[in-house]
Scaffold this motif. Structure first.
Motif, PDB file in Angstrom:
ATOM      1  N   HIS A 193      31.118  -6.558 -30.827  1.00 46.03           N
ATOM      2  CA  HIS A 193      30.428  -5.370 -30.328  1.00 46.03           C
ATOM      3  C   HIS A 193      31.435  -4.226 -30.241  1.00 46.03           C
ATOM      4  O   HIS A 193      32.611  -4.445 -29.989  1.00 46.03           O
ATOM      5  CB  HIS A 193      29.718  -5.612 -28.979  1.00 46.03           C
ATOM      6  CG  HIS A 193      30.605  -5.862 -27.809  1.00 46.03           C
ATOM      7  ND1 HIS A 193      30.888  -7.134 -27.354  1.00 46.03           N
ATOM      8  CD2 HIS A 193      31.254  -5.020 -26.976  1.00 46.03           C
ATOM      9  CE1 HIS A 193      31.676  -7.054 -26.291  1.00 46.03           C
ATOM     10  NE2 HIS A 193      31.917  -5.780 -26.049  1.00 46.03           N
ATOM     11  N   THR A 240      27.307   3.578 -24.859  1.00 47.94           N
ATOM     12  CA  THR A 240      26.513   2.542 -25.505  1.00 47.94           C
ATOM     13  C   THR A 240      27.429   1.587 -26.254  1.00 47.94           C
ATOM     14  O   THR A 240      28.610   1.869 -26.454  1.00 47.94           O
ATOM     15  CB  THR A 240      25.474   3.183 -26.462  1.00 47.94           C
ATOM     16  OG1 THR A 240      24.560   2.199 -26.883  1.00 47.94           O
ATOM     17  CG2 THR A 240      26.134   3.822 -27.658  1.00 47.94           C
ATOM     18  N   ASN A 284      27.147  -1.390 -29.702  1.00 50.16           N
ATOM     19  CA  ASN A 284      26.327  -1.975 -30.756  1.00 50.16           C
ATOM     20  C   ASN A 284      26.995  -3.199 -31.353  1.00 50.16           C
ATOM     21  O   ASN A 284      28.219  -3.357 -31.283  1.00 50.16           O
ATOM     22  CB  ASN A 284      26.075  -0.945 -31.863  1.00 50.16           C
ATOM     23  CG  ASN A 284      25.039   0.061 -31.451  1.00 50.16           C
ATOM     24  OD1 ASN A 284      23.870  -0.267 -31.331  1.00 50.16           O
ATOM     25  ND2 ASN A 284      25.468   1.290 -31.208  1.00 50.16           N
ATOM     26  N   GLN A 297      25.686  -2.887 -39.452  1.00 53.19           N
ATOM     27  CA  GLN A 297      25.365  -2.569 -38.065  1.00 53.19           C
ATOM     28  C   GLN A 297      24.050  -3.267 -37.737  1.00 53.19           C
ATOM     29  O   GLN A 297      23.022  -2.996 -38.345  1.00 53.19           O
ATOM     30  CB  GLN A 297      25.253  -1.070 -37.838  1.00 53.19           C
ATOM     31  CG  GLN A 297      25.019  -0.739 -36.377  1.00 53.19           C
ATOM     32  CD  GLN A 297      25.156   0.736 -36.065  1.00 53.19           C
ATOM     33  OE1 GLN A 297      25.803   1.488 -36.800  1.00 53.19           O
ATOM     34  NE2 GLN A 297      24.559   1.150 -34.968  1.00 53.19           N
ATOM     35  N   THR A 314      22.583  -3.528 -34.495  1.00 53.16           N
ATOM     36  CA  THR A 314      21.777  -2.823 -33.494  1.00 53.16           C
ATOM     37  C   THR A 314      22.024  -1.325 -33.563  1.00 53.16           C
ATOM     38  O   THR A 314      23.041  -0.870 -34.087  1.00 53.16           O
ATOM     39  CB  THR A 314      22.130  -3.304 -32.070  1.00 53.16           C
ATOM     40  OG1 THR A 314      23.514  -3.043 -31.823  1.00 53.16           O
ATOM     41  CG2 THR A 314      21.834  -4.778 -31.896  1.00 53.16           C
ATOM     42  N   ASN A 315      21.087  -0.579 -33.013  1.00 52.82           N
ATOM     43  CA  ASN A 315      21.223   0.865 -32.853  1.00 52.82           C
ATOM     44  C   ASN A 315      20.716   1.188 -31.447  1.00 52.82           C
ATOM     45  O   ASN A 315      19.593   1.641 -31.269  1.00 52.82           O
ATOM     46  CB  ASN A 315      20.431   1.608 -33.927  1.00 52.82           C
ATOM     47  CG  ASN A 315      20.665   3.097 -33.873  1.00 52.82           C
ATOM     48  OD1 ASN A 315      21.642   3.569 -33.281  1.00 52.82           O
ATOM     49  ND2 ASN A 315      19.778   3.850 -34.476  1.00 52.82           N
TER      50      ASN A 315
END
Length: 98
Positions: free
Chosen positions: A29, A35, A37, A50, A52-53
């Protein structure tokens, strides 16, 4: 075992990296602002994906591989916290074998 031979090198920000049981993939991650991701690296092809967003304030954290190349990770958003699973590594392996 030839420990002098470099098979792959990944230079990237990240935390809690995890290697798949077949050693083809690495997942980690990465933080950006408020945040984080999930990023999947294919060590065979050198590609980065990638997974997740996440929206501002939400975090995808601590990815961990299962033996079948699915991986789990934790999602925290406000007071909510839940576990998510991804089969992206399996999909990439299937695509490459066709």
């Amino acid at each position: 075992i030839d420990v002098d031979r470099v098979v792959a090198r990944v230079c990237t920000p990240g935390a809690k990296a995890n290697i798949s049981f077949d050693e083809r993939f690495m997942v980690t991650h990465t933080y950006g602002g408020n945040t984080s991701n999930i990023i999947l690296f294919d060590l065979l092809t050198g590609q980065q994906h990638q997974v997740t967003n996440m929206p501002e304030g939400a975090k995808a954290l601590f990815p961990h591989f299962r033996s079948d190349n699915w991986f789990y990770f934790l999602v925290r958003s406000g007071a909510d916290e839940f576990v998510v699973a991804s089969d992206l590594a399996v999909q990439l392996m299937t695509r490459d074998s066709q």
